[in-house]
Design a protein around this motif. Structure first.
Motif, PDB file in Angstrom:
ATOM      1  N   VAL A   1       0.831  -0.916   0.340  1.00  0.00           N
ATOM      2  CA  VAL A   1      -0.267   0.107   0.000  1.00  0.00           C
ATOM      3  C   VAL A   1       1.212   1.487   0.179  1.00  0.00           C
ATOM      4  N   LEU A   2       0.810   1.684  -1.374  1.00  0.00           N
ATOM      5  CA  LEU A   2       1.236   2.973  -1.210  1.00  0.00           C
ATOM      6  C   LEU A   2       0.299   4.672  -0.173  1.00  0.00           C
ATOM      7  N   ALA A   3       0.891   4.893   0.271  1.00  0.00           N
ATOM      8  CA  ALA A   3      -0.658   6.198   1.479  1.00  0.00           C
ATOM      9  C   ALA A   3      -0.127   7.336   1.486  1.00  0.00           C
ATOM     10  N   LEU A   4      -0.792   8.404   1.088  1.00  0.00           N
ATOM     11  CA  LEU A   4      -0.124   9.468   0.822  1.00  0.00           C
ATOM     12  C   LEU A   4      -1.354  10.689   1.613  1.00  0.00           C
ATOM     13  N   HIS A   5      -0.214  10.656   2.430  1.00  0.00           N
ATOM     14  CA  HIS A   5      -1.102  12.040   2.969  1.00  0.00           C
ATOM     15  C   HIS A   5      -1.378  13.106   2.466  1.00  0.00           C
ATOM     16  N   GLY A   6      -1.938  13.884   3.699  1.00  0.00           N
ATOM     17  CA  GLY A   6      -3.201  14.545   3.040  1.00  0.00           C
ATOM     18  C   GLY A   6      -2.607  16.496   3.152  1.00  0.00           C
ATOM     19  N   SER A   7      -3.185  17.620   3.145  1.00  0.00           N
ATOM     20  CA  SER A   7      -2.145  18.991   3.007  1.00  0.00           C
ATOM     21  C   SER A   7      -2.395  18.959   4.589  1.00  0.00           C
ATOM     22  N   GLY A   8      -0.709  19.069   5.024  1.00  0.00           N
ATOM     23  CA  GLY A   8      -0.433  19.792   6.224  1.00  0.00           C
ATOM     24  C   GLY A   8      -0.007  18.781   7.209  1.00  0.00           C
ATOM     25  N   GLU A   9      -0.153  17.579   6.667  1.00  0.00           N
ATOM     26  CA  GLU A   9       0.832  15.316   7.141  1.00  0.00           C
ATOM     27  C   GLU A   9       2.314  15.879   6.630  1.00  0.00           C
ATOM     28  N   ASP A  10       2.734  14.626   7.267  1.00  0.00           N
ATOM     29  CA  ASP A  10       3.750  14.352   6.936  1.00  0.00           C
ATOM     30  C   ASP A  10       3.516  12.550   6.702  1.00  0.00           C
TER      31      ASP A  10
ATOM     32  N   PRO B   1       5.191   8.448   2.175  1.00  0.00           N
ATOM     33  CA  PRO B   1       6.256   9.361   1.696  1.00  0.00           C
ATOM     34  C   PRO B   1       5.677  10.912   2.274  1.00  0.00           C
ATOM     35  N   ALA B   2       6.847  11.501   1.968  1.00  0.00           N
ATOM     36  CA  ALA B   2       6.468  13.068   2.304  1.00  0.00           C
ATOM     37  C   ALA B   2       6.146  13.425   1.388  1.00  0.00           C
ATOM     38  N   SER B   3       5.156  14.862   0.879  1.00  0.00           N
ATOM     39  CA  SER B   3       5.060  15.905   0.423  1.00  0.00           C
ATOM     40  C   SER B   3       6.609  16.616   1.131  1.00  0.00           C
ATOM     41  N   ASP B   4       7.001  17.423   0.009  1.00  0.00           N
ATOM     42  CA  ASP B   4       8.010  18.410   0.264  1.00  0.00           C
ATOM     43  C   ASP B   4       7.432  20.132   0.739  1.00  0.00           C
TER      44      ASP B   4
ATOM     45  N   SER C   1      10.911   0.557  -6.381  1.00  0.00           N
ATOM     46  CA  SER C   1      11.728   0.765  -5.330  1.00  0.00           C
ATOM     47  C   SER C   1      11.549  -0.411  -4.800  1.00  0.00           C
ATOM     48  N   ALA C   2      10.320   0.264  -3.850  1.00  0.00           N
ATOM     49  CA  ALA C   2       9.135  -1.019  -2.926  1.00  0.00           C
ATOM     50  C   ALA C   2       8.681  -2.196  -3.194  1.00  0.00           C
ATOM     51  N   LYS C   3       8.043  -1.373  -4.353  1.00  0.00           N
ATOM     52  CA  LYS C   3       7.474  -3.262  -4.889  1.00  0.00           C
ATOM     53  C   LYS C   3       9.358  -4.173  -5.641  1.00  0.00           C
ATOM     54  N   LYS C   4      10.002  -3.625  -6.127  1.00  0.00           N
ATOM     55  CA  LYS C   4      10.632  -4.480  -6.061  1.00  0.00           C
ATOM     56  C   LYS C   4      11.615  -5.526  -4.598  1.00  0.00           C
ATOM     57  N   HIS C   5      12.439  -4.239  -3.570  1.00  0.00           N
ATOM     58  CA  HIS C   5      12.744  -4.960  -2.813  1.00  0.00           C
ATOM     59  C   HIS C   5      12.035  -5.897  -1.836  1.00  0.00           C
ATOM     60  N   TYR C   6      10.215  -5.708  -1.990  1.00  0.00           N
ATOM     61  CA  TYR C   6      10.181  -6.503  -1.318  1.00  0.00           C
ATOM     62  C   TYR C   6       8.965  -8.075  -1.872  1.00  0.00           C
ATOM     63  N   GLN C   7       9.422  -7.982  -3.636  1.00  0.00           N
ATOM     64  CA  GLN C   7       8.920  -7.910  -3.999  1.00  0.00           C
ATOM     65  C   GLN C   7       6.715  -8.617  -3.623  1.00  0.00           C
ATOM     66  N   ALA C   8       6.703  -7.246  -4.126  1.00  0.00           N
ATOM     67  CA  ALA C   8       5.053  -7.661  -3.526  1.00  0.00           C
ATOM     68  C   ALA C   8       4.165  -7.529  -5.195  1.00  0.00           C
ATOM     69  N   GLU C   9       3.185  -8.495  -5.134  1.00  0.00           N
ATOM     70  CA  GLU C   9       2.622  -8.815  -6.456  1.00  0.00           C
ATOM     71  C   GLU C   9       1.289  -7.448  -6.877  1.00  0.00           C
ATOM     72  N   LYS C  10       0.651  -7.041  -5.801  1.00  0.00           N
ATOM     73  CA  LYS C  10       0.139  -6.294  -6.481  1.00  0.00           C
ATOM     74  C   LYS C  10       0.386  -4.460  -5.460  1.00  0.00           C
ATOM     75  N   VAL C  11       0.181  -3.373  -5.981  1.00  0.00           N
ATOM     76  CA  VAL C  11       0.180  -1.961  -4.716  1.00  0.00           C
ATOM     77  C   VAL C  11      -0.926  -1.654  -5.356  1.00  0.00           C
ATOM     78  N   PHE C  12      -1.320  -1.298  -4.046  1.00  0.00           N
ATOM     79  CA  PHE C  12      -2.449  -0.201  -3.921  1.00  0.00           C
ATOM     80  C   PHE C  12      -2.262   0.933  -3.362  1.00  0.00           C
ATOM     81  N   LEU C  13      -2.733   2.066  -4.002  1.00  0.00           N
ATOM     82  CA  LEU C  13      -2.731   3.799  -4.165  1.00  0.00           C
ATOM     83  C   LEU C  13      -3.831   4.477  -3.683  1.00  0.00           C
ATOM     84  N   SER C  14      -3.189   4.524  -2.361  1.00  0.00           N
ATOM     85  CA  SER C  14      -4.167   5.348  -1.320  1.00  0.00           C
ATOM     86  C   SER C  14      -3.592   6.788  -1.204  1.00  0.00           C
ATOM     87  N   GLY C  15      -4.701   7.789  -0.461  1.00  0.00           N
ATOM     88  CA  GLY C  15      -4.493   9.047  -0.649  1.00  0.00           C
ATOM     89  C   GLY C  15      -5.574   9.333   0.478  1.00  0.00           C
ATOM     90  N   ALA C  16      -5.308  10.609   1.080  1.00  0.00           N
ATOM     91  CA  ALA C  16      -6.226  11.518   1.863  1.00  0.00           C
ATOM     92  C   ALA C  16      -6.558  13.087   1.801  1.00  0.00           C
TER      93      ALA C  16
END
Length: 158
Positions: A75-84, A105-108, A127-142
């Motif tokens: 799971v790649l989770a993207l935070h909302g404005s004002g968060e990190d 990850p954190a936005s700049d 990079s994370a998918k390759k390292h952890y040999q993940a078969e699927k990626v779920f992209l999420s965000g607030a």
């Protein structure tokens, strides 16, 4: 009866493709600041728990019963404005219960994500998918992370 704000419901200008294009175009012209993190410099942890990487720019949850033999969901989770990247705490119990690898990850910018950060996010994800040999990626965000997740899904559905 078929008129909404003076427009007929069969008006071909307001198709889903055009609305999506207008949304993406509007977001692409926003001010860009770019993700300063180079994902290739990350040393991914293997031990279970929550980890802070790259001086706190990336947080990772590795589940306790994680096994290289099992199919994995990243799971790649993207935070909302004002968060990190500390936004990852929202995933703690769900990730543990479902044995998920979570990368946040954190936005700049505290003002939210920018489309200029997409290449770095995609590199981080690969990079994370390759390292952890993940078969699927779920992209999420607030909030702004949800908006960027939507755009990434449109531009790079892989």
């Amino acid at each position: 009866m078929d008129k909404i704000a003076g427009l007929h419901s069969n008006n071909k200008f307001f198709t889903l493709k055009r609305l999506t294009f207008i949304l993406v175009l509007a977001l692409l012209v926003q001010t860009a600041w770019g993700l300063s993190l180079d994902p290739r410099d990350i040393s991914w942890p293997r031990e279970a728990g929550r980890h802070s990487l790259a001086n706190g720019q990336v947080q990772v949850i590795v589940p306790r019963r994680w096994s290289q033999a099992k199919p994995k969901l990243l799971v790649l989770a993207l935070h909302g404005s004002g968060e990190d990247a500390g936004f990852i705490w929202n995933w703690d119990s769900f990730a543990a219960k479902n044995q998920l690898l979570v990368v946040c990850p954190a936005s700049d910018s505290k003002q939210g994500w920018s489309t200029s950060e997409i290449p770095a996010i995609l590199t981080l994800c690969q990079s994370a998918k390759k390292h952890y040999q993940a078969e699927k990626v779920f992209l999420s965000g607030a909030s702004s992370g949800g908006q960027l997740a939507f755009i990434i899904g449109l531009l790079s559905p892989d």
